[in-house]
Design an enzyme around this catalytic site. Structure first.
Site, PDB file in Angstrom:
ATOM      1  N   ASP A   1     -30.863  -7.754 -48.550  1.00 26.11           N
ATOM      2  CA  ASP A   1     -32.091  -7.048 -49.284  1.00 26.11           C
ATOM      3  C   ASP A   1     -32.476  -5.465 -49.193  1.00 26.11           C
ATOM      4  OD1 ASP A   1     -34.904  -7.460 -50.494  1.00 26.11           O
ATOM      5  OD2 ASP A   1     -35.854  -6.874 -48.957  1.00 26.11           O
TER       6      ASP A   1
ATOM      7  N   GLU B   1     -14.525 -10.488 -38.683  1.00 24.56           N
ATOM      8  CA  GLU B   1     -14.583 -11.714 -37.208  1.00 24.56           C
ATOM      9  C   GLU B   1     -13.993 -12.621 -37.523  1.00 24.56           C
ATOM     10  OE1 GLU B   1     -16.947  -8.254 -34.255  1.00 24.56           O
ATOM     11  OE2 GLU B   1     -17.710  -9.845 -34.303  1.00 24.56           O
TER      12      GLU B   1
END
Length: 555
Positions: free
Chosen positions: A217, A266
């Site tokens: 956002d 990751e």
């Protein structure tokens, strides 16, 4: 002569499993208005879980859930109290885990909203800041400034918030905090290392729970530079947004997202993200780069008139921008912040400079008889079929598969959007597209729950209910199911070849494998090219493509 827009170079991206989002159909769920399992009038996580078979049958690749975090709902959940928990009115973390498992079992990925520009004023950090002195570490997490005047009772600047009213709020000791949105949404200070580290923890928290991606956002608003002397609002508005604006789209915001990309990578497959970044189009690719968030919304069709030349221009421009970033583009016709496109396309074009589509109609509570609902739905179906045929991701908003119109006539006493209350008579707010969905043609709250709904549903909602459309092959729900199923089967390389047409109101393109899309944006029928009909937005006549109708063909 037809021209071809080639697929972006994927040499720097990950393995095939990581590409799921490139041409995904992503269904946005506004949780409080989707389905209510416990009968309190507010949608919840168990309600979504109960509707997983519906989502699977619809044929979407992923769902994006708007905020479900603890919140006072000052801004529909975008005022977040705790980024690593679930609002108890919507469920628990265990409910969230069960929902993710159910969606994954159904072959549906999960994207969630991250709101990093501001917290809620109930967040523990902000509560600590209010009880801490000026210059404290607690206040350094936010944007606090001394007020002007001998006793600090004047705001640091005359800035106006996005929802109307002042953007600075006093705290009673001569200091003020910045809230670009609602008063209850204090802006974070992203120069603060503690803020950055906490959001990295949040990204890992949800990724560890199986979330596949994030919608960011106000992605262009995090980095700020506020000099000792602040510009006034007029000067601020006039400054170019070229990477050095005090508030918006600063170049250093990408340092934040480079760190986020490290977290995403990751995981296997890497987590992805899409930026809500209202920026100049040439600056969008950096948000969508492989070093950054990976994808960025393009809202150009959402703001465009139903016009063939505009649609083609926007498609060309955004496929080129996607190629520049190595990403895929995104197509959006409706979301939780705008008038639903089934209504928007039935309203007259604005006649006042700067006026939104049908603003006068909405501000009148839908009383002014200017909406052509039948035409709006016809155009919406055609535009949707056109968009679903394009390369790139398609973001769908809950209820659009029902052809759901905007609800304009919500009483003031039942409205919730701060934009409505802070701009009376100017901004009708966004409640009209957030009214809880009609699942059944009758019954309590049209099947949304066992009792009422947190926003009033009009009596005509039953005409658009999911069960009323379920077995109707001509319904909008059936159109979406057919198109989304075919989209999966026909999914091809990210290429598009324009095919010449006989007139300016018809747009025709070809995808690899002989899949073609033809859309008539005009008010008169057009010649229908040869080919086997796969799906059409309206009933076709022999050799004729009706006005405001689209079709997919196979050669």
């Amino acid at each position: 002569m037809s021209d071809v827009l080639a697929r972006p170079d994927l040499s720097r991206t990950h393995d095939d499993d990581a590409h799921w989002w490139r041409q995904a159909a992503v269904y946005q769920i506004y949780p409080r208005s989707f389905a209510d399992a416990d009968g309190d009038g507010l949608g919840d996580l168990r309600g979504i879980r109960d509707r997983v078979p519906y989502l699977q049958g619809l044929g979407v690749d992923a769902v994006w859930m708007s905020p479900f975090y603890p919140s006072a709902l000052a801004d529909g959940g975008y005022d977040v109290d705790d980024y690593r928990d679930v609002d108890p009115r919507l469920g628990t973390l265990a409910d969230f885990d069960e929902l993710v498992a159910a969606l994954h079992e159904a072959g549906i990925r999960v994207v969630i909203d991250i709101v990093p520009n501001h917290t809620s004023d109930r967040h523990e950090w902000f509560q600590e800041a209010l009880t801490s002195p000026r210059g404290s570490a607690a206040r350094a997490r936010y944007v606090f400034r001394d007020g002007l005047g001998p006793d600090g009772t004047e705001p640091p600047a005359d800035w106006t918030s996005a929802f109307g009213g002042p953007a600075w709020e006093p705290v009673g000791d001569g200091q003020w905090y910045l809230h670009y949105f609602a008063t209850e949404q204090p802006d974070l200070n992203w120069d603060n290392r503690e803020v950055r580290d906490d959001f990295l923890r949040t990204l890992r928290f949800w990724s560890d729970r199986g979330v596949d991606g994030f919608r960011i956002d106000v992605a262009h608003g995090l980095a700020k530079r506020l000099d000792d002397e602040l510009p006034d609002q007029a000067t601020l508005d006039a400054l170019p947004r070229d990477g050095a604006h005090p508030l918006w789209d600063r170049d250093e915001v990408h340092e934040i997202y480079a760190e986020w990309r490290g977290v995403f990578d990751e995981y296997s497959p890497p987590r992805t993200a899409v930026a809500e970044a209202w920026v100049e189009s040439h600056r969008r690719p950096r948000y969508a780069s492989v070093e950054g968030l990976g994808q960025a919304f393009n809202f150009d069709l959402l703001e465009a008139p139903f016009d063939a030349a505009e649609f083609r221009r926007i498609v060309d421009a955004n496929l080129a921008l996607a190629a520049a970033s190595g990403s895929s583009t995104t197509w959006v016709l409706s979301n939780h912040d705008v008038v639903r496109h089934a209504t928007r396309y039935g309203l007259p074009e604005p006649t006042v400079p700067g006026e939104k589509h049908g603003a006068a109609w909405l501000l009148s509570g839908g009383a002014t008889p200017v909406l052509d609902r039948e035409r709006g739905l016809r155009r919406a179906r055609a535009a949707t079929l056109f968009v679903l045929g394009l390369p790139g991701s398609a973001y769908l908003y809950q209820g659009e598969e029902l052809g759901l119109p905007e609800v304009a006539d919500i009483p003031a006493s039942q409205r919730q959007d701060p934009a409505y209350f802070r701009n009376p008579g100017v901004d009708i707010g966004r409640d009209g597209c957030r009214v809880p969905l009609p699942w059944t043609a009758d019954g309590a709250s049209f099947g949304f729950g066992t009792d009422g709904a947190h926003l009033p549903q009009p009596a005509w909602f039953g005409d658009f209910a999911a069960d009323a459309q379920d077995e109707d092959p001509a319904s909008t729900l059936s159109l979406y199911r057919r198109a989304l199923g075919l989209r999966r089967d026909l999914r091809a390389a990210e290429e598009l070849e324009w095919v010449p047409t006989a007139g300016p109101d018809v747009v025709h393109f070809r995808r690899p494998g002989g899949w073609e899309v033809v859309a008539n944006f005009g008010t008169r029928p057009a010649a229908l090219p040869e080919g086997t009909e796969l799906v059409a937005s309206g009933e076709l006549a022999d050799g004729v493509l009706p006005a405001e109708t689209a079709v997919w063909l196979r050669r």
